[in-house]
Design a protein around this motif. Sequence first.
Motif, PDB file in Angstrom:
ATOM      1  N   TRP A   7     -12.517   8.249  -6.978  1.00 19.21           N
ATOM      2  CA  TRP A   7     -13.776   8.041  -5.913  1.00 19.21           C
ATOM      3  C   TRP A   7     -14.005   6.687  -6.039  1.00 19.21           C
ATOM      4  N   THR A   8     -13.520   5.871  -6.879  1.00 20.26           N
ATOM      5  CA  THR A   8     -13.482   4.499  -6.446  1.00 20.26           C
ATOM      6  C   THR A   8     -12.449   3.443  -5.904  1.00 20.26           C
ATOM      7  N   GLY A   9     -11.060   4.802  -5.870  1.00 17.09           N
ATOM      8  CA  GLY A   9     -10.163   4.312  -5.571  1.00 17.09           C
ATOM      9  C   GLY A   9     -10.278   4.544  -3.979  1.00 17.09           C
ATOM     10  N   LEU A  10     -10.658   6.128  -3.888  1.00 13.96           N
ATOM     11  CA  LEU A  10     -10.589   6.571  -1.861  1.00 13.96           C
ATOM     12  C   LEU A  10     -11.391   5.885  -1.957  1.00 13.96           C
ATOM     13  N   LYS A  11     -12.652   5.285  -2.466  1.00 12.42           N
ATOM     14  CA  LYS A  11     -13.957   4.488  -1.093  1.00 12.42           C
ATOM     15  C   LYS A  11     -13.079   3.321  -0.510  1.00 12.42           C
ATOM     16  N   HIS A  12     -12.094   2.234  -1.413  1.00 12.87           N
ATOM     17  CA  HIS A  12     -11.441   1.708  -1.438  1.00 12.87           C
ATOM     18  C   HIS A  12     -10.634   1.331  -0.066  1.00 12.87           C
ATOM     19  N   ASN A  13     -10.190   2.739   0.216  1.00 14.43           N
ATOM     20  CA  ASN A  13      -9.243   3.683   1.638  1.00 14.43           C
ATOM     21  C   ASN A  13      -8.987   5.049   1.448  1.00 14.43           C
ATOM     22  N   PHE A  14     -10.075   5.313   2.220  1.00 15.20           N
ATOM     23  CA  PHE A  14      -9.868   6.785   2.261  1.00 15.20           C
ATOM     24  C   PHE A  14      -8.509   7.403   2.788  1.00 15.20           C
ATOM     25  N   LEU A  15      -7.539   6.335   3.498  1.00 18.23           N
ATOM     26  CA  LEU A  15      -6.306   6.766   3.847  1.00 18.23           C
ATOM     27  C   LEU A  15      -5.192   6.617   2.913  1.00 18.23           C
ATOM     28  N   ILE A  16      -5.890   6.228   1.851  1.00 17.68           N
ATOM     29  CA  ILE A  16      -4.162   6.445   1.085  1.00 17.68           C
ATOM     30  C   ILE A  16      -4.344   8.013   0.119  1.00 17.68           C
ATOM     31  N   LEU A  17      -5.302   8.776   0.478  1.00 14.73           N
ATOM     32  CA  LEU A  17      -5.635  10.320   0.312  1.00 14.73           C
ATOM     33  C   LEU A  17      -4.037  11.506   1.017  1.00 14.73           C
ATOM     34  N   LEU A  18      -4.252  10.678   2.002  1.00 11.65           N
ATOM     35  CA  LEU A  18      -3.193  10.958   3.676  1.00 11.65           C
ATOM     36  C   LEU A  18      -2.067  11.242   2.869  1.00 11.65           C
ATOM     37  N   ALA A  19      -1.706   9.801   2.400  1.00 10.28           N
ATOM     38  CA  ALA A  19      -0.798   9.265   1.948  1.00 10.28           C
ATOM     39  C   ALA A  19       0.135   9.867   0.674  1.00 10.28           C
ATOM     40  N   PHE A  20      -0.821   9.826  -0.098  1.00 14.57           N
ATOM     41  CA  PHE A  20      -0.434  11.235  -1.583  1.00 14.57           C
ATOM     42  C   PHE A  20      -0.228  12.447  -1.144  1.00 14.57           C
ATOM     43  N   LEU A  21      -1.185  13.241  -0.033  1.00 12.92           N
ATOM     44  CA  LEU A  21      -1.207  14.387   0.354  1.00 12.92           C
ATOM     45  C   LEU A  21       0.671  14.178   0.761  1.00 12.92           C
ATOM     46  N   VAL A  22       1.141  13.456   2.116  1.00 12.06           N
ATOM     47  CA  VAL A  22       2.194  13.400   2.871  1.00 12.06           C
ATOM     48  C   VAL A  22       3.385  13.314   1.897  1.00 12.06           C
ATOM     49  N   ILE A  23       3.447  12.329   1.143  1.00 11.49           N
ATOM     50  CA  ILE A  23       4.346  12.574  -0.471  1.00 11.49           C
ATOM     51  C   ILE A  23       4.655  13.550  -1.147  1.00 11.49           C
ATOM     52  N   GLY A  24       3.104  14.230  -1.064  1.00  6.95           N
ATOM     53  CA  GLY A  24       3.411  15.353  -2.287  1.00  6.95           C
ATOM     54  C   GLY A  24       3.681  16.699  -1.498  1.00  6.95           C
ATOM     55  N   TYR A  25       3.249  16.858  -0.240  1.00  4.83           N
ATOM     56  CA  TYR A  25       4.150  17.563   0.207  1.00  4.83           C
ATOM     57  C   TYR A  25       5.292  17.393   0.252  1.00  4.83           C
ATOM     58  N   LYS A  26       5.804  16.112   0.769  1.00  2.00           N
ATOM     59  CA  LYS A  26       7.582  15.820   1.229  1.00  2.00           C
ATOM     60  C   LYS A  26       8.166  16.480  -0.657  1.00  2.00           C
ATOM     61  N   LEU A  27       7.687  16.022  -1.684  1.00  2.00           N
ATOM     62  CA  LEU A  27       8.328  16.188  -2.690  1.00  2.00           C
ATOM     63  C   LEU A  27       8.106  17.585  -3.236  1.00  2.00           C
ATOM     64  N   TYR A  28       7.375  18.465  -2.841  1.00  2.00           N
ATOM     65  CA  TYR A  28       6.755  20.217  -2.689  1.00  2.00           C
ATOM     66  C   TYR A  28       8.307  20.750  -2.417  1.00  2.00           C
ATOM     67  N   VAL A  29       8.773  20.850  -0.964  1.00  2.00           N
ATOM     68  CA  VAL A  29       9.357  20.973  -0.023  1.00  2.00           C
ATOM     69  C   VAL A  29      11.086  20.620  -0.326  1.00  2.00           C
ATOM     70  N   SER A  30      10.926  18.926  -1.247  1.00  2.00           N
ATOM     71  CA  SER A  30      12.750  19.293  -1.097  1.00  2.00           C
ATOM     72  C   SER A  30      12.443  19.902  -2.724  1.00  2.00           C
ATOM     73  N   PHE A  31      11.120  20.108  -3.577  1.00  2.00           N
ATOM     74  CA  PHE A  31      11.817  21.129  -5.012  1.00  2.00           C
ATOM     75  C   PHE A  31      12.588  22.503  -3.956  1.00  2.00           C
ATOM     76  N   ILE A  32      11.515  22.823  -3.723  1.00  2.00           N
ATOM     77  CA  ILE A  32      11.102  24.301  -3.255  1.00  2.00           C
ATOM     78  C   ILE A  32      12.177  24.759  -2.811  1.00  2.00           C
ATOM     79  N   ASN A  33      12.930  23.709  -1.787  1.00  2.00           N
ATOM     80  CA  ASN A  33      14.819  24.313  -1.030  1.00  2.00           C
ATOM     81  C   ASN A  33      15.753  23.018  -2.415  1.00  2.00           C
ATOM     82  N   LYS A  34      15.698  22.844  -2.994  1.00  2.00           N
ATOM     83  CA  LYS A  34      16.582  22.682  -4.248  1.00  2.00           C
ATOM     84  C   LYS A  34      16.651  24.185  -4.845  1.00  2.00           C
ATOM     85  N   SER A  35      15.853  24.865  -4.740  1.00  2.00           N
ATOM     86  CA  SER A  35      15.186  26.097  -6.079  1.00  2.00           C
ATOM     87  C   SER A  35      15.710  27.561  -5.610  1.00  2.00           C
TER      88      SER A  35
END
Length: 135
Positions: free
Chosen positions: A66-94
């Motif tokens: 929560w303290t981290g998000l209060k410094h910059n809420f947009l970092i949540l979007l970055a984590f979501l995009v990176i996480g989604y990209k890793l998820y799709v990459s993993f699913i496509n390989k498997s």
Amino acid sequence: MLRTNSLLIKIGIPIAILTLGIFYYYFNPTSFAFTPQCPFHFLTGFHCPGCGSQRAFHEILHGNIWTGLKHNFLILLAFLVIGYKLYVSFINKSTSKKNNNLLHHNSTPWIILAIVLGFWILRNIPLEPFLILAP
């Protein structure tokens, strides 16, 4: 040569991310002068969309989500995009079947741009509901 570059990317990017993670875990950007400062904020006094990201990353690495998000809420979007990209990459390989990637849709960059620009504008409005967006 192409294979060597691909191998360098596959090894180099995780090493760079791990190195940055270790750096930001041990060095608090508010305490050390050698961490990069935002040139946009220095020149204009306004917060850019990335202002507070170093402090947010440091706090999140220490488990203070929560303290981290209060410094910059947009970092949540970055984590979501990176996480989604890793998820799709993993699913496509498997699986042999390639899944559709939402990040490759024509409107996705425009939506992300609208979110970033909206966040940039709102975090610089000096009124009560928007003050939480400033770092």
